[in-house]
Design an enzyme around this catalytic site. Structure first.
Site, PDB file in Angstrom:
ATOM      1  N   HIS A   1      14.102  18.267  60.733  1.00 49.78           N
ATOM      2  CA  HIS A   1      14.880  17.838  61.897  1.00 49.78           C
ATOM      3  C   HIS A   1      16.140  18.692  62.054  1.00 49.78           C
ATOM      4  O   HIS A   1      16.667  19.213  61.056  1.00 49.78           O
ATOM      5  CB  HIS A   1      15.323  16.374  61.739  1.00 49.78           C
ATOM      6  CG  HIS A   1      14.246  15.360  61.960  1.00 49.78           C
ATOM      7  ND1 HIS A   1      13.996  14.338  61.068  1.00 49.78           N
ATOM      8  CD2 HIS A   1      13.365  15.189  62.974  1.00 49.78           C
ATOM      9  CE1 HIS A   1      13.005  13.579  61.527  1.00 49.78           C
ATOM     10  NE2 HIS A   1      12.598  14.075  62.676  1.00 49.78           N
TER      11      HIS A   1
ATOM     12  N   CYS B   1      19.113   9.552  58.241  1.00 45.97           N
ATOM     13  CA  CYS B   1      17.791   8.972  58.547  1.00 45.97           C
ATOM     14  C   CYS B   1      17.752   7.461  58.310  1.00 45.97           C
ATOM     15  O   CYS B   1      16.932   6.759  58.910  1.00 45.97           O
ATOM     16  CB  CYS B   1      16.718   9.625  57.673  1.00 45.97           C
ATOM     17  SG  CYS B   1      16.836  11.403  57.551  1.00 45.97           S
TER      18      CYS B   1
HETATM   19  N1  GLY Z   1       9.290  11.576  55.795  1.00 49.08           N
HETATM   20  C1  GLY Z   1      10.084  11.512  56.946  1.00 49.08           C
HETATM   21  C2  GLY Z   1       9.426  12.130  58.106  1.00 49.08           C
HETATM   22  O1  GLY Z   1       8.648  13.042  57.915  1.00 49.08           O
HETATM   23  O2  GLY Z   1       9.615  11.736  59.214  1.00 49.08           O
END
Ligand code: GLY
Length: 265
Positions: free
Chosen positions: A169, A256
Site C-alpha cells: 500500500h 492498518c
Molecule cells: N495482509 C494484508 C493485506 O494483504 O491486505
C-alpha cells in the site's frame, strides 16, 4: 482541516481472528502467532485510549482472515465516511461488514460501488491540505476517480500518486506526522510526491517503520526501529512503540489496525 488530520475522538478496531494464519502476504516468512498478535493488539488499543479517545473493538470475523486490518474498509473524513471496495477478492466483503458500524456514528455515508472500481484505505493519506491516493495492486484508476467525485462536494481535493513497485500500500511507506510533515521511506520520497511537505526519512534498513500513525498527541510506531524513532523524536514528536512482529508477517502495520475519526452526526 489541519487539526482534523491528526486529532480524533474515535477509533474502530477489530479483534484478530484464528483465521489470521491464512492472511494475505507478499512473502511467506511464517504464520502469525494469534496469542502474540492479540497481545500486541491490546497494547495498540490501550495506546489509543490513553490519548482520551473512544476505541470501539469489533468482534473477530473468522470468515475474513485479514479483517483485523480495518483501515482498508473505509475512509473517514470530518464530513462523512466513504466505504471502500477492496481490491483483494478475499477482502471485498469486509467493507460491508464495516458499513453499519460507521453508519451508526456518522450521518453521512457514501460507498464506492464499482463494479470496476477498487480502492483500499491503506492507499489513502489524508494530510492537512489534500488527499493523496496511491495507485497500487489494490487501488486502480477507476477507484480513485470514484473517490474523487464522492469527496469533492465535501471540499476535498484528491491527488493520485504511485505506490513503489512491490510495496503493498501507499501508506506502507509513509505516514502523516502533522498537517504538513510526512514520515516516508527515501524510495517513496524520491518520487517527488511529498515535495510540498516537510519529510522525516526512515533510516536505512528501517523502511518498515514508515507505517506509523499520528493519533492525537502521540505517534504510534512499530517496535524495533531505533534510528527512525530517534529521527521522529528529534523532530519533536512523542513516540509510543507497539509490537508489530505478527502483523508484519502479513504486511500490516500501525495504520492498518484502525479507522481514526471524529464522527459527524
Ligand atoms: N495482509 C494484508 C493485506 O494483504 O491486505
Amino acid at each position: 482541516m489541519t487539526h482534523a488530520a491528526t486529532h480524533f475522538t474515535h477509533a474502530i478496531t477489530r479483534r484478530p481472528a484464528p483465521s489470521i494464519i491464512a492472511g494475505l502476504r507478499a512473502v511467506d516468512i511464517g504464520s502469525p502467532d494469534l496469542a502474540l498478535m492479540q497481545a500486541h493488539h491490546a497494547d495498540y488499543i490501550a495506546a489509543l485510549r490513553a490519548t482520551g479517545a473512544t476505541v470501539i473493538e469489533l468482534p473477530a470475523l473468522d470468515a475474513y482472515p485479514d479483517s483485523v486490518f480495518v483501515e482498508d474498509t473505509a475512509l473517514c473524513l470530518p464530513q462523512g465516511a466513504v466505504i471502500m471496495r477492496p481490491g483483494a477478492p478475499s477482502r471485498l466483503g469486509e467493507a460491508a461488514e464495516m458499513a453499519p458500524h460507521l453508519a451508526a456514528l456518522y450521518g453521512n455515508i457514501v460507498t464506492i460501488t464499482g463494479p470496476d472500481s477498487f480502492i483500499e484505505g491503506g492507499d489513502i493519506l489524508v494530510t492537512g491540505t489534500e488527499i493523496l491516493v496511491g495507485r497500487s495492486a489494490r487501488t486502480n484508476a477507476a477507484g480513485i476517480a470514484e473517490l474523487t467525485a464522492l469527496v469533492a462536494p465535501w471540499g476535498h481535493t484528491v491527488r493520485e500518486v504511485h505506490t513503489p513497485p512491490g510495496v503493498l500500500h501507499f501508506k506502507t511507506d509513509c505516514s502523516l506526522l502533522d498537517a504538513r510533515t510526512i514520515l516516508a521511506t527515501p524510495r517513496l520520497a524520491a518520487s517527488g510526491c511529498f515535495d510540498d511537505y516537510f519529510v522525516v526519512h526512515t533510516a536505512q534498513g528501517e523502511e518498515a517503520a514508515a507505517n506509523a500513525i499520528r493519533f492525537n498527541d502521540v505517534v504510534l510506531m512499530a517496535q524495533g526501529f531505533a534510528a527512525t524513532r530517534a529521527a521522529v523524536e528529534s523532530a519533536g514528536y512523542t513516540v509510543v512503540e507497539i509490537g508489530n512482529s505478527e502483523c508484519a508477517k502479513l504486511d500490516g502495520g500501525m495504520s492498518c489496525l484502525s479507522l481514526r475519526f471524529t464522527p459527524k452526526p
